[in-house]
Scaffold this motif. Structure first.
Motif, PDB file in Angstrom:
ATOM      1  N   TYR A  76      -1.485  -1.103  -5.289  1.00 23.23           N
ATOM      2  CA  TYR A  76      -0.311  -0.098  -4.794  1.00 23.23           C
ATOM      3  C   TYR A  76      -0.091   0.541  -5.717  1.00 23.23           C
ATOM      4  O   TYR A  76       0.949   1.683  -5.542  1.00 23.23           O
ATOM      5  CB  TYR A  76       1.066  -1.198  -5.026  1.00 23.23           C
ATOM      6  CG  TYR A  76       1.538  -0.702  -4.808  1.00 23.23           C
ATOM      7  CD1 TYR A  76       2.255  -0.979  -2.999  1.00 23.23           C
ATOM      8  CD2 TYR A  76       3.033  -0.773  -5.667  1.00 23.23           C
ATOM      9  CE1 TYR A  76       3.863  -0.506  -3.142  1.00 23.23           C
ATOM     10  CE2 TYR A  76       4.099   0.019  -5.149  1.00 23.23           C
ATOM     11  CZ  TYR A  76       4.373  -0.192  -3.368  1.00 23.23           C
ATOM     12  OH  TYR A  76       5.814   0.006  -3.736  1.00 23.23           O
ATOM     13  N   THR A  77      -0.143   0.576  -7.151  1.00 26.41           N
ATOM     14  CA  THR A  77       0.238   2.162  -7.812  1.00 26.41           C
ATOM     15  C   THR A  77      -0.975   3.349  -7.290  1.00 26.41           C
ATOM     16  O   THR A  77      -0.565   4.485  -7.885  1.00 26.41           O
ATOM     17  CB  THR A  77       0.082   1.903  -9.278  1.00 26.41           C
ATOM     18  OG1 THR A  77      -1.186   1.061  -9.653  1.00 26.41           O
ATOM     19  CG2 THR A  77       1.018   0.999  -9.768  1.00 26.41           C
ATOM     20  N   ILE A  78      -2.515   3.448  -7.490  1.00 25.53           N
ATOM     21  CA  ILE A  78      -3.459   4.316  -7.266  1.00 25.53           C
ATOM     22  C   ILE A  78      -3.525   5.069  -5.777  1.00 25.53           C
ATOM     23  O   ILE A  78      -3.947   5.804  -5.402  1.00 25.53           O
ATOM     24  CB  ILE A  78      -4.554   3.602  -8.161  1.00 25.53           C
ATOM     25  CG1 ILE A  78      -4.257   3.388  -9.402  1.00 25.53           C
ATOM     26  CG2 ILE A  78      -5.427   5.041  -8.004  1.00 25.53           C
ATOM     27  CD1 ILE A  78      -5.249   3.386  -9.802  1.00 25.53           C
ATOM     28  N   LEU A  79      -3.438   3.547  -5.507  1.00 30.71           N
ATOM     29  CA  LEU A  79      -3.152   4.370  -3.345  1.00 30.71           C
ATOM     30  C   LEU A  79      -2.968   4.863  -2.757  1.00 30.71           C
ATOM     31  O   LEU A  79      -1.361   4.636  -3.192  1.00 30.71           O
ATOM     32  CB  LEU A  79      -4.453   3.660  -3.289  1.00 30.71           C
ATOM     33  CG  LEU A  79      -5.580   2.953  -3.202  1.00 30.71           C
ATOM     34  CD1 LEU A  79      -5.922   1.143  -2.367  1.00 30.71           C
ATOM     35  CD2 LEU A  79      -6.462   4.239  -3.149  1.00 30.71           C
ATOM     36  N   ALA A  80      -3.248   5.663  -1.878  1.00 29.69           N
ATOM     37  CA  ALA A  80      -2.453   6.538  -0.963  1.00 29.69           C
ATOM     38  C   ALA A  80      -0.931   5.280  -0.293  1.00 29.69           C
ATOM     39  O   ALA A  80      -2.013   4.089   0.179  1.00 29.69           O
ATOM     40  CB  ALA A  80      -2.486   7.553  -0.145  1.00 29.69           C
ATOM     41  N   PHE A  81      -0.106   5.844   0.603  1.00 29.13           N
ATOM     42  CA  PHE A  81       0.741   5.202   1.265  1.00 29.13           C
ATOM     43  C   PHE A  81      -0.039   4.303   2.552  1.00 29.13           C
ATOM     44  O   PHE A  81       0.413   2.773   2.010  1.00 29.13           O
ATOM     45  CB  PHE A  81       1.561   6.474   2.348  1.00 29.13           C
ATOM     46  CG  PHE A  81       2.448   5.125   3.363  1.00 29.13           C
ATOM     47  CD1 PHE A  81       3.208   4.100   2.814  1.00 29.13           C
ATOM     48  CD2 PHE A  81       2.327   5.675   4.546  1.00 29.13           C
ATOM     49  CE1 PHE A  81       4.019   3.208   3.718  1.00 29.13           C
ATOM     50  CE2 PHE A  81       3.203   4.380   5.781  1.00 29.13           C
ATOM     51  CZ  PHE A  81       3.678   3.583   4.910  1.00 29.13           C
ATOM     52  N   PRO A  82      -0.875   4.094   3.614  1.00 28.29           N
ATOM     53  CA  PRO A  82      -1.171   2.934   4.017  1.00 28.29           C
ATOM     54  C   PRO A  82      -2.214   2.129   3.370  1.00 28.29           C
ATOM     55  O   PRO A  82      -2.505   0.993   3.872  1.00 28.29           O
ATOM     56  CB  PRO A  82      -1.792   3.740   5.708  1.00 28.29           C
ATOM     57  CG  PRO A  82      -1.977   5.035   5.080  1.00 28.29           C
ATOM     58  CD  PRO A  82      -1.218   6.108   4.480  1.00 28.29           C
ATOM     59  N   TYR A  83      -2.285   2.481   2.562  1.00 28.69           N
ATOM     60  CA  TYR A  83      -3.666   1.188   2.212  1.00 28.69           C
ATOM     61  C   TYR A  83      -2.649   0.583   0.685  1.00 28.69           C
ATOM     62  O   TYR A  83      -3.089   0.149   0.812  1.00 28.69           O
ATOM     63  CB  TYR A  83      -5.093   2.123   1.341  1.00 28.69           C
ATOM     64  CG  TYR A  83      -5.473   2.974   2.044  1.00 28.69           C
ATOM     65  CD1 TYR A  83      -6.224   2.298   3.311  1.00 28.69           C
ATOM     66  CD2 TYR A  83      -5.568   4.433   2.695  1.00 28.69           C
ATOM     67  CE1 TYR A  83      -6.732   3.457   4.314  1.00 28.69           C
ATOM     68  CE2 TYR A  83      -6.434   5.056   3.324  1.00 28.69           C
ATOM     69  CZ  TYR A  83      -6.720   4.427   3.905  1.00 28.69           C
ATOM     70  OH  TYR A  83      -7.097   5.542   5.452  1.00 28.69           O
ATOM     71  N   ASN A  84      -2.109   1.385   0.020  1.00 30.94           N
ATOM     72  CA  ASN A  84      -0.974   0.668  -0.458  1.00 30.94           C
ATOM     73  C   ASN A  84      -0.374  -0.419  -0.364  1.00 30.94           C
ATOM     74  O   ASN A  84      -0.601  -1.254  -0.985  1.00 30.94           O
ATOM     75  CB  ASN A  84      -0.648   1.314  -1.940  1.00 30.94           C
ATOM     76  CG  ASN A  84       0.966   2.157  -0.873  1.00 30.94           C
ATOM     77  OD1 ASN A  84       0.783   2.061   0.221  1.00 30.94           O
ATOM     78  ND2 ASN A  84       1.561   2.972  -1.729  1.00 30.94           N
ATOM     79  N   ILE A  85      -0.228  -0.321   0.779  1.00 29.98           N
ATOM     80  CA  ILE A  85       0.580  -1.938   1.419  1.00 29.98           C
ATOM     81  C   ILE A  85      -0.326  -2.146   1.278  1.00 29.98           C
ATOM     82  O   ILE A  85      -0.151  -3.866   1.151  1.00 29.98           O
ATOM     83  CB  ILE A  85       1.347  -1.436   2.200  1.00 29.98           C
ATOM     84  CG1 ILE A  85       2.828  -0.563   1.917  1.00 29.98           C
ATOM     85  CG2 ILE A  85       1.792  -2.354   3.040  1.00 29.98           C
ATOM     86  CD1 ILE A  85       3.847  -0.624   0.900  1.00 29.98           C
ATOM     87  N   GLY A  86      -1.196  -2.619   2.113  1.00 29.15           N
ATOM     88  CA  GLY A  86      -2.474  -2.930   2.537  1.00 29.15           C
ATOM     89  C   GLY A  86      -2.749  -3.985   1.013  1.00 29.15           C
ATOM     90  O   GLY A  86      -3.329  -4.714   1.275  1.00 29.15           O
TER      91      GLY A  86
END
Length: 116
Positions: A76-86
């Motif tokens: 959640y903290t490091i990845l970009a938008f669509p992946y952080n939610i996943g």
């Protein structure tokens, strides 16, 4: 007896491979991006968790809970938008499974992996 030792040996080999693959971007001197940092952290911690579970099977639930927190927070903290939610959702699911394993509310087929 030898079959169990073979599984432990293969598990240790898998854990070492996960740790090595997690460290490779640093060794190669590649440009570190948020994606590679998150992947490295998750792979290294999964390798370490598997080593812990191999030698201390009674810690399976605690390690699984910790891995859920790490995957959720790092993703959640490091990845970009669509992946952080996943990754946050995957982390929450892993945490929920660990809590249900502590409470012994999972089906017997799944609980056998947590209580050896």
């Amino acid at each position: 007896m030898s079959r169990i030792k073979t599984f432990k040996m293969l598990g240790m080999l898998l854990a070492v491979v996960l740790i090595i693959v997690g460290i490779l971007p640093l060794i190669r001197g590649e440009v570190l991006t948020n994606d590679s940092i998150a992947t490295s952290i998750i792979l290294i911690l999964l390798g370490i968790a598997y080593i812990i579970i191999t030698f201390k099977p009674e810690w399976t639930k605690a390690v699984f809970f910790f891995e859920g927190i790490v995957i959720g927070v790092v993703g959640y903290t490091i990845l970009a938008f669509p992946y952080n939610i996943g990754f946050a959702i995957i982390g929450i699911i892993i945490i929920a499974i660990a809590v249900l394993a502590y409470l012994m509310k999972l089906p017997k087929g799944i609980l056998k992996f947590f209580y050896r």
